[in-house]
Design a protein around this motif. Structure first.
Motif, short mmCIF file in Angstrom:
data_model
loop_
_atom_site.label_atom_id
_atom_site.label_comp_id
_atom_site.label_asym_id
_atom_site.label_seq_id
_atom_site.Cartn_x
_atom_site.Cartn_y
_atom_site.Cartn_z
N ARG A 72 -38.35 77.38 86.64
CA ARG A 72 -38.82 77.18 85.28
C ARG A 72 -37.87 77.83 84.29
NH1 ARG A 72 -45.26 78.66 85.70
NH2 ARG A 72 -45.94 76.86 86.90
N GLU A 73 -38.04 77.43 83.03
CA GLU A 73 -37.21 78.01 81.97
C GLU A 73 -37.56 79.48 81.80
OE1 GLU A 73 -34.75 76.64 80.40
OE2 GLU A 73 -34.97 74.74 81.46
N GLU A 74 -36.57 80.27 81.43
CA GLU A 74 -36.78 81.70 81.21
C GLU A 74 -37.09 81.92 79.73
OE1 GLU A 74 -33.33 83.67 82.54
OE2 GLU A 74 -33.34 82.77 84.52
N ASN A 75 -38.24 82.49 79.46
CA ASN A 75 -38.65 82.78 78.08
C ASN A 75 -39.03 84.23 77.95
OD1 ASN A 75 -38.46 80.03 77.24
ND2 ASN A 75 -40.38 79.63 78.33
N GLY A 76 -39.25 84.64 76.70
CA GLY A 76 -39.74 85.99 76.46
C GLY A 76 -38.62 87.01 76.45
N GLU A 77 -39.04 88.27 76.59
CA GLU A 77 -38.11 89.38 76.58
C GLU A 77 -38.36 90.26 77.80
OE1 GLU A 77 -38.58 91.44 72.97
OE2 GLU A 77 -37.87 89.81 71.70
N GLY A 78 -37.37 91.07 78.14
CA GLY A 78 -37.53 92.02 79.24
C GLY A 78 -37.82 91.28 80.54
N TYR A 79 -38.87 91.73 81.24
CA TYR A 79 -39.19 91.12 82.52
C TYR A 79 -39.81 89.74 82.35
CZ TYR A 79 -37.98 94.97 85.54
OH TYR A 79 -37.28 95.90 86.25
N GLU A 80 -40.24 89.39 81.14
CA GLU A 80 -40.73 88.03 80.93
C GLU A 80 -39.60 87.02 81.03
OE1 GLU A 80 -42.85 87.70 77.34
OE2 GLU A 80 -44.67 88.62 78.11
N LYS A 81 -38.36 87.51 80.90
CA LYS A 81 -37.22 86.61 81.03
C LYS A 81 -36.94 86.28 82.49
CE LYS A 81 -33.69 86.95 78.39
NZ LYS A 81 -32.47 87.43 77.71
N ALA A 82 -37.58 86.98 83.44
CA ALA A 82 -37.38 86.69 84.85
C ALA A 82 -37.86 85.27 85.15
CB ALA A 82 -38.15 87.71 85.71
N PRO A 83 -37.13 84.54 85.99
CA PRO A 83 -37.51 83.15 86.24
C PRO A 83 -38.79 83.06 87.05
CG PRO A 83 -35.73 83.83 87.69
CD PRO A 83 -35.94 84.95 86.73
N SER A 84 -39.45 81.92 86.95
CA SER A 84 -40.59 81.62 87.80
C SER A 84 -40.33 80.29 88.48
CB SER A 84 -41.88 81.56 86.98
OG SER A 84 -41.78 80.58 85.98
N TYR A 85 -41.02 80.03 89.59
CA TYR A 85 -40.71 78.88 90.41
C TYR A 85 -41.98 78.12 90.74
CZ TYR A 85 -36.61 81.84 90.98
OH TYR A 85 -35.54 82.64 90.74
N SER A 86 -41.94 76.81 90.51
CA SER A 86 -43.07 75.93 90.85
C SER A 86 -42.83 75.36 92.24
CB SER A 86 -43.19 74.81 89.82
OG SER A 86 -43.46 75.32 88.55
N PHE A 87 -43.79 75.57 93.13
CA PHE A 87 -43.66 75.09 94.51
C PHE A 87 -43.72 73.57 94.54
CE2 PHE A 87 -45.92 73.63 98.32
CZ PHE A 87 -44.97 73.96 99.29
N LYS A 88 -42.80 72.93 95.28
CA LYS A 88 -42.78 71.48 95.40
C LYS A 88 -43.18 71.04 96.81
CE LYS A 88 -41.66 70.66 91.19
NZ LYS A 88 -42.66 70.04 90.29
N HIS A 89 -42.45 71.49 97.82
CA HIS A 89 -42.83 71.18 99.19
C HIS A 89 -42.13 72.15 100.14
CE1 HIS A 89 -39.05 68.96 98.68
NE2 HIS A 89 -38.88 69.10 99.97
N SER A 90 -42.50 72.10 101.41
CA SER A 90 -41.92 73.01 102.39
C SER A 90 -41.64 72.25 103.68
CB SER A 90 -42.86 74.19 102.66
OG SER A 90 -44.07 73.73 103.24
N LEU A 91 -40.72 72.78 104.48
CA LEU A 91 -40.38 72.23 105.78
C LEU A 91 -40.57 73.32 106.83
CD1 LEU A 91 -37.06 70.33 104.94
CD2 LEU A 91 -39.36 69.36 105.10
N SER A 92 -41.27 73.00 107.89
CA SER A 92 -41.44 73.96 108.97
C SER A 92 -40.13 74.09 109.73
CB SER A 92 -42.56 73.51 109.91
OG SER A 92 -42.63 74.35 111.04
N MET A 93 -39.71 75.30 109.99
CA MET A 93 -38.44 75.53 110.68
C MET A 93 -38.50 75.09 112.14
SD MET A 93 -36.38 76.51 108.43
CE MET A 93 -35.01 76.92 109.49
#
Length: 795
Positions: free
Chosen positions: A659-680
């Motif tokens: 996701r886009e990084e917004n805010g200040e300080g630790y709010e600028k840390a990125p966040s991630y939206s889960f899409k899918h996974s593969l079993s190893m």
């Protein structure tokens, strides 16, 4: 009593009994009379009389209350009483002014006919009304004058009481300050600065001379009329004597601290001179001094450095210093002075040895040099492993004098001790800072007297704001600092200490994971009165947020110090431990960094902890290819890739959208939206994708789903491919352990469709990735017998 009653038959007959001037016009008389006006005046006069009566009673009752009031014994109560009585007095005065206003208005109404006609003669009723109103107004004036006089005396008494209470309070403070308890001269200028601040604060709080002048000024102005003058004057004389004694003590203490500060500054200059000398010696490598020019240049540097010693940078006579500063030298301080002096002496001796050696080298006439090949062991051992062993890049000269590596080793030992001192000093400061935060902020959140300053959003959120800082403090205070101190004399072995406590140092991962929540809470209430009051008490220039960042900075500082220690410990006994400790610290930092990204994943319905340990994470460009009944899509490069952040766990590979990084300080840390996974347990890997050395393929379901992944660099791609191969290797070993060694391996391959592409066993890395059975060009379609596959699941 018999009263004659006369019956009249007409108005004319009435005139024979009562004069016409006493009768109204309705009865044939000449007297002017308005019944409505008479009723209005009488009603107003009666109401005014009642108001005057109530006002007089209220003033009398208030005067009785004031007369019976006992004077308080403290400043706050006296202030409150004075304010309360003044407020009541003001209300009484308002009521009095309202009554006077109403009386004056009524008086103007009665005198209205005279205003219109100066020759007007008032009748008897009007004269009585006028007299009544004037009498009531006069009564109000007398009441107001009496009340003002009484209030003036009462107010003066309360103000004198307040002055007395202030004087008594100041007197008690001065009594407590007769023997001030101040910080002693510590072992650092910072301690002395703190002591001087205490001293200045004490001088401000005492303020003795101002109190004495104020009291005497009050007594002089009141001409000794203060009701407590008999108790004040003796205390004033005592206060004057106390003031003189206290000022003498404060001056002596200030002179003491300034003298200690002067000595500290001298010691700092000596320490700085010695430190510069250490780095000068370290900057003169052995090969530089092999030639006559090099030796002369190094000798000039030495001479110039020694010329800077002088009176200001060195301690000339330790005995004279101990005598001159005997009054400020505690046993610890004296030991510190002697230690600095001995360090200076050692430096001077070291420089004298180096100077003599350089003079000999500079004086010798060198013959042409002949380079010879270095011994084989020179390429293996460290150049400082033992005296006489040459550096692998150093040329041997047949006629040059042998270099004395003992001096160089001694220089490196000094540098190691310097790094160790920095490690210990910063560790002690770090522990003190953590304790300061826990006592000055965290403990105050449980203080009942501070509860009213804490905003509602902060209540019961101490664990969120401070995380596990308390756990970190106790570990460093009780364990880690003490163990580090045991390596003071052998700093090159300190890597062992880090290795032994590497598991404990993982507590920083929990602190860093909580940091975004802490940062968010801090932003919501950073300006509240609670934090401002705590910061004021601690006399901190920086806010709490700066101290909450200290653990993050500390765990990062360790790897820098370990690098420095390793730099000066080549060939030493603890070099391997230092290398392992540095690698372990870097591993913790990587785990912390990875976990910070991991907690930012949103939309994953399962439990991330079930996926096993997070091995790697990073951003990639990803193309997808689905072959369910469709022809293979060619030339995928012309399609726009998806930007995905991959999280490689032991059991699954997660694809997320950053996701886009917004805010200040630790709010600028990125966040991630889960899409899918593969079993190893169901994926394969093709290490080289055609056309780009930064691409590799991850596939499953017999290549019906293919994900072409492009890394930012070839090195990143190689690291990911190697890590995925390690996961697959562990899975293959686990598969082999499941099946009996006596069972033919081909039994594991039943129900596998012919022609289905199998994932190659990720055994030892192939130096040529293109030869790998999993490569795009050569690996597809091959069926190595070492692969173990059951149905459609690849192990």
């Amino acid at each position: 009593m018999k009263v004659p009653v006369i019956m009249l038959s007409s108005v004319t007959e009435l005139h024979s009994y009562i004069n016409r001037t006493q009768l109204t016009q309705e009865l044939g008389g000449t007297q002017e009379y308005c019944h409505e006006k008479w009723i209005s005046h009488r009603t107003a006069i009666e109401g005014f009389a009642l108001m005057v009566k109530k006002t007089a009673q209220a003033l009398q009752s208030f005067g009785t209350e004031l007369a019976e009031t006992e004077l308080p014994n403290d400043i706050q109560a006296t202030n409150s009483l004075l304010e309360s009585h003044t407020e009541k007095k003001d209300r009484m005065k308002e009521d009095l002014m309202d009554a006077l206003s109403q009386g004056n208005t009524l008086l103007e109404s009665i005198n209205e006919p005279l205003v219109r006609d100066p020759d007007y003669r008032m009748n008897q009723d009007e004269l009585e009304n006028l007299s009544t109103v004037q009498r009531l107004l006069s009564q109000l004036d007398e009441t107001e004058a009496a009340f003002d006089e009484f209030w003036g005396r009462h107010q003066t008494r309360l103000e004198e009481c307040l002055q007395l209470r202030h004087f008594e309070h100041s007197f008690r403070e001065v009594e407590h300050l007769k023997s001030p308890s101040l910080s002693e001269a510590g072992l650092s200028p910072a301690h002395l600065e703190h002591a001087l601040r205490d001293l200045r604060s004490l001088e401000e709080r005492a303020n003795v001379r101002v109190v004495i002048c104020f009291v005497f000024e009050v007594l002089e102005q009141s001409q000794n009329s203060h009701y407590a003058v008999d108790s004040i004057l003796p205390k004033c004389h005592e206060l004057r004597a106390t003031s003189e004694e206290l000022n003498t003590n404060l001056k002596a203490k200030k002179a003491h601290l300034l003298k200690a500060m002067e000595l500290h500054q001298s010691l700092e200059k000596v320490a700085k001179w010695c430190e510069d000398g250490i780095y000068l010696l370290a900057s003169q490598p052995v090969d530089k001094c092999q030639s006559q020019d090099g030796a002369e240049s190094a000798l000039q540097e030495i001479e110039h450095y020694l010329s800077t010693a002088g009176h200001h940078n060195t301690l000339l006579d330790i005995n004279a210093i101990l005598r001159n500063y005997d009054s400020v030298l505690s046993p610890e301080f004296k030991e510190h002075v002697e230690r600095v002096f001995h360090k200076q002496v050692s430096m001077e001796e070291m420089f004298e040895k180096r100077r003599v050696s350089l003079k000999k080298l500079a004086a010798k006439q060198t013959r042409p040099v002949q380079p010879v090949a270095p011994r084989p062991e020179a390429f293996i051992k460290s150049p400082l492993s033992s005296p006489g062993e040459p550096h692998k890049n150093e040329l041997h000269y047949l006629t040059s004098p042998p270099a004395s590596l003992s001096d160089e080793e001694e220089n490196l030992a000094i540098l190691r001790r310097h790094v160790m001192n920095e490690l210990l000093e910063t560790e002690r400061a770090y522990v003190e800072e953590l304790l300061c935060v826990l006592q000055g902020y965290a403990a105050e959140m449980d203080n009942p007297t501070m509860t009213h300053l804490i905003p509602s959003v902060l209540l019961h959120k101490k664990e969120v704001l401070f995380g596990n800082m308390s756990e970190i403090y106790h570990f460093h205070k009780r364990t880690f600092l003490r163990e580090l101190e045991t390596y003071t004399e052998c700093p090159e072995l300190v890597g062992c200490c880090f290795l032994q406590r590497m598991t404990d140092l993982q507590i920083y991962e929990k602190y860093c994971q909580n940091k975004p929540r802490s940062e968010s809470l801090w932003r919501q209430c950073s300006d509240c009165a609670f934090f401002q009051e705590c910061q004021k008490k601690l006399e901190h220039k920086l806010g709490l947020d700066s101290y909450l960042l200290k653990p993050v900075q500390r765990i990062t500082k360790y790897q820098l110090l370990l690098r420095e220690m390793l730099k000066y410990s080549r060939g030493c006994e603890g070099e391997e431990d230092l290398q392992e400790a540095l690698a372990a610290i870097l591993g913790i930092l990587k785990a912390v960094n990875d976990s910070m990204h991991l907690i930012a994943i949103t939309g994953y319905e399962g439990n991330l902890s079930d996926l096993g340990r997070l091995l790697m994470q990073g951003s990639f460009s990803v193309w997808t290819e689905h072959k369910k009944g469709h022809a293979k899509v060619k030339d995928l490069a012309r399609f726009k890739p998806m930007q995905r952040h991959l999280f490689l766990h032991e059991k699954a590979l997660l694809f997320c959208k950053r996701r886009e990084e917004n805010g200040e300080g630790y709010e600028k840390a990125p966040s991630y939206s889960f899409k899918h996974s593969l079993s190893m347990s169901a994926v394969g890997i093709t290490e080289n994708a055609k056309g780009d050395n930064k691409k590799f393929e991850i596939w499953c379901n017999s290549r019906e789903e293919v994900y072409i992944v492009q890394a930012p660099t070839a090195d990143v791609k190689t690291a990911w491919v190697n890590e995925i191969r390690k996961v697959l290797t562990r899975q293959l070993k686990a598969c082999r352990e499941v099946f009996s060694p006596h069972s033919p391996l081909k039994n594991c391959q039943k129900n596998t469709k012919k022609g289905e592409e199998r994932r190659a066993e990720p055994s030892s890395p192939d130096p040529n990735p293109s030869n790998s059975p999993t490569s795009t060009d050569k690996g597809r379609g091959e069926k190595p017998e070492q692969n173990c596959k059951h149905e459609t699941t690849a192990y």
